[in-house]
Design an enzyme around this catalytic site. Structure first.
Site, PDB file in Angstrom:
ATOM      1  N   SER A 167      45.152  43.956  46.930  1.00  0.00           N
ATOM      2  CA  SER A 167      43.918  43.804  46.166  1.00  0.00           C
ATOM      3  C   SER A 167      43.994  42.538  45.334  1.00  0.00           C
ATOM      4  CB  SER A 167      43.676  45.017  45.270  1.00  0.00           C
ATOM      5  OG  SER A 167      44.674  45.104  44.263  1.00  0.00           O
ATOM      6  N   GLY A 169      42.380  42.596  42.180  1.00  0.00           N
ATOM      7  CA  GLY A 169      42.282  43.040  40.803  1.00  0.00           C
ATOM      8  C   GLY A 169      41.103  42.481  40.031  1.00  0.00           C
ATOM      9  N   ARG A 170      40.005  42.171  40.733  1.00  0.00           N
ATOM     10  CA  ARG A 170      38.849  41.568  40.075  1.00  0.00           C
ATOM     11  C   ARG A 170      37.700  42.558  39.994  1.00  0.00           C
ATOM     12  NH1 ARG A 170      39.584  35.944  40.385  1.00  0.00           N
ATOM     13  NH2 ARG A 170      37.899  35.796  38.854  1.00  0.00           N
ATOM     14  N   ASN A 179      43.795  49.357  51.996  1.00  0.00           N
ATOM     15  CA  ASN A 179      45.061  50.066  52.173  1.00  0.00           C
ATOM     16  C   ASN A 179      45.356  50.177  53.665  1.00  0.00           C
ATOM     17  OD1 ASN A 179      45.461  50.683  49.349  1.00  0.00           O
ATOM     18  ND2 ASN A 179      43.815  52.193  49.570  1.00  0.00           N
ATOM     19  N   ASP A 209      34.992  47.445  49.488  1.00  0.00           N
ATOM     20  CA  ASP A 209      34.767  46.092  48.980  1.00  0.00           C
ATOM     21  C   ASP A 209      34.574  45.084  50.094  1.00  0.00           C
ATOM     22  OD1 ASP A 209      35.096  46.991  46.387  1.00  0.00           O
ATOM     23  OD2 ASP A 209      37.234  46.496  46.328  1.00  0.00           O
TER      24      ASP A 209
END
Length: 295
Positions: A167, A169-170, A179, A209
């Protein structure tokens, strides 16, 4: 011209400094057993940090097509305004692993924890305050089984599986993650090593996402490593395994040893998904810098 100037300065300064300070030395080569502690004489116990993927700094990385308007098949994760990104930025990677359990599963398997962090930094882009364009975090748990099977003159030295999370992390619309359940097999013969890594994406039940990420980044990776004297080549290919829309990427890393684990590092990439924010964006990039340790 900006990229060429940075490349020339980086190469000359790093090569001259390394040669004057360190002199000559051969590249350090490690077998699969030494990297993954496969044979009894190479086992080092648990909770000892070792190196995983290459650790490098590329002060100059040029892109043929900077992703100024990142998009996703999910509209919530798509930019509506173009970003003012430079073609030249810096890129670096840190990667470590440690063994959590040794010789478990009836004395035949090892459990590893790995972590890789990749950063792309718009360090030369003063008008937008030199931001980190993308940071990717990749923790994974790996179950590995040592093997000694000769297949057509090539040794299968290990195989296993693991869970991989990646990821950036945003927050929205920059958020990207996925995953995977990953499988691996590694082969060795003289100066070359080959890792094969197919995977299955684990779909998120809530939101996605980056829909269709496997159709762009791929469903399998092949990693080829070859060492010859002071030279080392690492070729990484990823493919979607889709014959109708065949996509993926190819990354070439060339290392020249100036002193043991200190190497000049040239990297070339073409295709999709150099970083997660670029998962469906195609570009060609060239980078130059240094690699610090044997991995």
């Amino acid at each position: 011209m900006k990229f060429i100037s940075i490349v020339i300065f980086t190469f000359i300064s790093q090569f001259s400094f390394a040669q004057s300070i360190f002199g000559k030395d051969a590249i350090i080569e490690k077998s699969l057993s030494e990297r993954w502690e496969l044979d009894d004489e190479d086992k080092n116990g648990t909770f000892k940090l070792t190196f995983y993927k290459p650790i490098y700094v590329l002060p100059a990385r040029w892109s043929s097509n900077p992703n100024e308007l990142p998009q996703s098949e999910n509209p919530d994760n798509s930019f509506t305004e173009a970003q003012n990104y430079d073609q030249v930025e810096a890129k670096f990677q840190l990667s470590l692993k440690t063994k959590l359990l040794q010789s478990f599963l009836f004395g035949h398997g090892d459990l590893w924890l790995g972590y890789t962090q990749l950063a792309n930094w718009q360090v030369y882009n003063d008008p937008v305050s030199r931001p980190f364009r993308e940071l990717n975090y990749e923790p994974e748990v790996i179950v590995n089984f040592p093997m000694k099977i000769n297949l057509l003159g090539i040794d299968l030295r290990m195989a296993g599986f693991g869970f991989n999370h990646q990821s950036n992390g945003r927050d929205l619309p920059r958020s990207r993650s996925w995953n995977r359940l990953m499988f691996h097999a590694a082969f060795e013969k003289d100066n070359f090593q080959l890792y094969l890594k197919p995977w299955i994406r684990i779909e998120s039940p809530d939101k996605d996402d980056n829909p269709a990420i496997s159709d762009f980044i791929g469903r399998m990776e092949a990693n080829f490593i070859y060492n010859l004297n002071k030279h080392s080549v690492n070729l990484i290919g990823k493919n979607s395994l889709d014959f109708d829309k065949n996509r993926g990427s190819l990354e070439l890393n060339y290392f020249y040893s100036v002193k043991s684990n200190l190497r000049l590092h040239f990297q070339a990439f073409t295709g999709y998904g150099e970083t997660l924010i670029d998962y469906n964006h195609k570009q060609t990039t060239l980078g130059i810098g240094v690699s610090f340790i044997d991995w």
